[in-house]
Design an enzyme around this catalytic site. Structure first.
Site, PDB file in Angstrom:
ATOM      1  N   SER A 126       0.829  -1.206   0.000  1.00  0.00           N
ATOM      2  CA  SER A 126       0.000   0.000   0.000  1.00  0.00           C
ATOM      3  C   SER A 126       0.859   1.249   0.000  1.00  0.00           C
ATOM      4  O   SER A 126       1.965   1.260   0.540  1.00  0.00           O
ATOM      5  CB  SER A 126      -0.885  -0.001   1.260  1.00  0.00           C
ATOM      6  OG  SER A 126      -1.473   1.255   1.460  1.00  0.00           O
ATOM      7  N   TYR A 150      -1.228  -0.455  10.721  1.00  0.00           N
ATOM      8  CA  TYR A 150      -1.503  -1.071   9.412  1.00  0.00           C
ATOM      9  C   TYR A 150      -0.318  -0.838   8.473  1.00  0.00           C
ATOM     10  O   TYR A 150       0.210  -1.773   7.872  1.00  0.00           O
ATOM     11  CB  TYR A 150      -2.786  -0.492   8.796  1.00  0.00           C
ATOM     12  CG  TYR A 150      -2.915  -0.795   7.333  1.00  0.00           C
ATOM     13  CD1 TYR A 150      -2.762   0.213   6.381  1.00  0.00           C
ATOM     14  CD2 TYR A 150      -3.141  -2.091   6.889  1.00  0.00           C
ATOM     15  CE1 TYR A 150      -2.849  -0.070   5.033  1.00  0.00           C
ATOM     16  CE2 TYR A 150      -3.215  -2.380   5.549  1.00  0.00           C
ATOM     17  CZ  TYR A 150      -3.072  -1.363   4.615  1.00  0.00           C
ATOM     18  OH  TYR A 150      -3.145  -1.648   3.281  1.00  0.00           O
ATOM     19  N   LYS A 154       2.630  -3.494   6.579  1.00  0.00           N
ATOM     20  CA  LYS A 154       2.980  -3.563   5.161  1.00  0.00           C
ATOM     21  C   LYS A 154       4.486  -3.332   4.980  1.00  0.00           C
ATOM     22  O   LYS A 154       5.140  -3.989   4.165  1.00  0.00           O
ATOM     23  CB  LYS A 154       2.165  -2.553   4.351  1.00  0.00           C
ATOM     24  CG  LYS A 154       0.678  -2.885   4.276  1.00  0.00           C
ATOM     25  CD  LYS A 154       0.439  -4.261   3.646  1.00  0.00           C
ATOM     26  CE  LYS A 154      -1.020  -4.621   3.596  1.00  0.00           C
ATOM     27  NZ  LYS A 154      -1.270  -5.970   2.997  1.00  0.00           N
TER      28      LYS A 154
HETATM   29  C1  WQD Z   1      -9.451   9.759   0.768  1.00  0.00           C
HETATM   30  C2  WQD Z   1      -9.595  11.261   0.945  1.00  0.00           C
HETATM   31  C3  WQD Z   1      -9.761  11.937   3.232  1.00  0.00           C
HETATM   32  C4  WQD Z   1     -13.625   9.955   3.883  1.00  0.00           C
HETATM   33  C5  WQD Z   1      -7.006   4.629   2.794  1.00  0.00           C
HETATM   34  C6  WQD Z   1      -5.992   3.854   3.555  1.00  0.00           C
HETATM   35  C7  WQD Z   1      -4.964   3.322   2.604  1.00  0.00           C
HETATM   36  C8  WQD Z   1      -5.639   2.515   1.515  1.00  0.00           C
HETATM   37  C9  WQD Z   1      -6.741   3.337   0.828  1.00  0.00           C
HETATM   38  C10 WQD Z   1      -5.353   0.203   2.104  1.00  0.00           C
HETATM   39  C11 WQD Z   1      -8.761  11.808   2.100  1.00  0.00           C
HETATM   40  C12 WQD Z   1     -11.048  12.244   2.477  1.00  0.00           C
HETATM   41  C13 WQD Z   1     -12.443  10.423   3.343  1.00  0.00           C
HETATM   42  C14 WQD Z   1     -14.661  10.870   4.205  1.00  0.00           C
HETATM   43  C15 WQD Z   1     -13.278  12.676   3.429  1.00  0.00           C
HETATM   44  N1  WQD Z   1      -6.153   1.326   2.066  1.00  0.00           N
HETATM   45  N2  WQD Z   1     -12.283  11.753   3.124  1.00  0.00           N
HETATM   46  N3  WQD Z   1     -14.440  12.212   3.969  1.00  0.00           N
HETATM   47  O1  WQD Z   1      -7.120   7.625   3.686  1.00  0.00           O
HETATM   48  O2  WQD Z   1      -6.287   8.011   1.320  1.00  0.00           O
HETATM   49  O3  WQD Z   1      -6.379   5.723   2.191  1.00  0.00           O
HETATM   50  O4  WQD Z   1      -7.610   3.796   1.853  1.00  0.00           O
HETATM   51  O5  WQD Z   1      -4.305   0.023   1.563  1.00  0.00           O
HETATM   52  O6  WQD Z   1      -4.080   2.530   3.323  1.00  0.00           O
HETATM   53  O7  WQD Z   1      -5.388   4.720   4.464  1.00  0.00           O
HETATM   54  O8  WQD Z   1      -8.504   6.917   1.686  1.00  0.00           O
HETATM   55  O9  WQD Z   1     -10.852   7.147   1.096  1.00  0.00           O
HETATM   56  O10 WQD Z   1     -10.208   7.248   3.547  1.00  0.00           O
HETATM   57  O11 WQD Z   1      -9.645   9.159   2.054  1.00  0.00           O
HETATM   58  O12 WQD Z   1     -13.109  13.889   3.218  1.00  0.00           O
HETATM   59  O13 WQD Z   1     -15.773  10.508   4.709  1.00  0.00           O
HETATM   60  O14 WQD Z   1     -10.944  11.563   1.251  1.00  0.00           O
HETATM   61  O15 WQD Z   1      -9.422  12.990   4.121  1.00  0.00           O
HETATM   62  O16 WQD Z   1      -8.304  13.094   1.732  1.00  0.00           O
HETATM   63  P1  WQD Z   1      -7.033   7.185   2.279  1.00  0.00           P
HETATM   64  P2  WQD Z   1      -9.874   7.578   2.133  1.00  0.00           P
END
Ligand code: WQD
Length: 337
Positions: A126, A150, A154
């Site tokens: 990841s 997490y 990895k």
């Molecule tokens: C994306 C953007 C949030 C939810 C995660 C894991 C990563 C991988 C992919 C496993 C960010 C914003 C989010 C919400 C928001 N998983 N957001 N409101 O955090 O980049 O990655 O998933 O490998 O390890 O950490 O993905 O979709 O949570 O967030 O504003 O309700 O959307 O701040 O900028 P993230 P995400």
């Protein structure tokens, strides 16, 4: 060249899409999954999509006896290892569960593989291994930075696999660092199916569009990004699955390991995702700016050229297709399909 591939966690979101891509490429696939984060309906849907019977073993990747039985029953040429816990926030709450499943599970799998003489592995890693990267787009040479348990699992997994290959050149590992998987299979029969309120943006937006959640909470609009909201490199899950096939076939044909980012090289902000999903669903998406989410980074975008050089991998689907396929999938599910 057709081979028999074991997919641990193969009933999950990325695993099920990879099953379809491998089957289409002519490979035989065996799924091992404990269904802790996958619906039991997935194998039947895979049969519906591929038109071929699906071999499934319902077992935990930490179960050495179950793994030994798989390798005794099937001649496995390579393994794609998806079976792991993957929620950043959850890992802060239950780190020992993450170390147990993600590290002990990996060790148990590697021992079973070694005993069976199967030493070709694609490892699901990841972008989280980069922590808060110094540069965006982020190259594979960026340093490891563990920001949560997490991400630590990895990093540790990649380091263990590096030493294993150094100890025995018969091992060849493809490490795939995913950025943000999104979208769903074009058939709308499989897709991301979070059991409760999603942590990730795309499935959360999907529930708001369906009216299952009231509004999208935009976690901060004061980041140093074009519109102030977080920027991520969303990659269509069907592109991601194809990347796994290319990685696997590289290992089988050359015995050469590799470490590559799987992303598009293009970032989209939270507000751009909301606008794209409004276009795809033709639904208004109420949203409100809230505080930043602890641990979030402003920008995660892949340097994507190494996957192109090493695997000939290039993404083909953009944000609109991710939103359209996700909308079709969740609408299908909401209609009780
Ligand atoms: C994306 C953007 C949030 C939810 C995660 C894991 C990563 C991988 C992919 C496993 C960010 C914003 C989010 C919400 C928001 N998983 N957001 N409101 O955090 O980049 O990655 O998933 O490998 O390890 O950490 O993905 O979709 O949570 O967030 O504003 O309700 O959307 O701040 O900028 P993230 P995400």
């Amino acid at each position: 060249m057709t081979s028999c591939i074991l997919l641990t966690g193969g009933a999950g979101f990325i695993g099920s899409h990879t099953h379809i891509a491998l089957t289409a490429a002519g490979h035989k696939v065996v799924i091992l999954d404990d269904f802790s984060n996958a619906q039991h309906s997935v194998p039947a849907r895979l049969e519906q999509i591929t038109g071929q019977p699906v071999t499934v073993i319902d077992a935990d990747v930490r179960d050495a006896d179950a793994l030994a039985k798989v390798f005794a029953t099937h001649t496995i040429d390579a393994v794609v290892h998806f079976a792991a816990r993957k929620a950043v926030g959850e890992s802060m709450a239950v780190p020992l569960d993450y170390f147990d499943v993600n590290i002990n599970g990996l060790i148990t799998l590697l021992r079973a593989m070694d005993r069976a003489g199967c030493r070709r592995l694609v490892f699901s890693s990841s972008a989280t291994v980069y922590g808060v990267p110094d540069e965006a787009p982020t190259p594979e040479t960026a340093p490891f930075r563990a920001m949560n348990p997490y991400g630590q699992t990895k990093i540790t997994g990649e380091q263990m696999l590096g030493w294993l290959q150094a100890s025995n050149p018969e091992w060849a590992v493809g490490v795939l660092r995913y950025f943000n998987p999104a979208g769903a299979h074009g058939s709308a029969l499989i897709g991301e199916d979070p059991r409760d309120i999603p942590n990730n943006l795309m499935p959360y937006v999907a529930k708001v569009a369906l009216g299952q959640l009231p509004r999208v909470m935009v976690f901060g609009n004061d980041y140093d990004t074009p519109d102030g909201t977080g920027v991520r490199d969303y990659i269509h899950v069907e592109d991601l699955a194809r990347g796994h096939v290319l990685s696997l076939e590289k290992l089988l044909s050359t015995g050469q390991g590799h470490v590559v980012n799987l992303g598009t090289g293009r970032g989209y902000s939270v507000l751009e995702v909301i606008a794209a999903y409004q276009r795809a669903s033709n639904r208004d998406l109420p949203h409100v700016i809230t505080d930043r989410r602890p641990g979030d980074v402003p920008i995660y975008v892949a340097r994507a050229d190494k996957a192109a050089e090493v695997l000939g991998f290039r993404t083909e689907k953009g944000l609109d297709e991710m939103c359209a396929s996700l909308w079709k999938w969740v609408s299908n599910m909401a209609d009780g399909a």
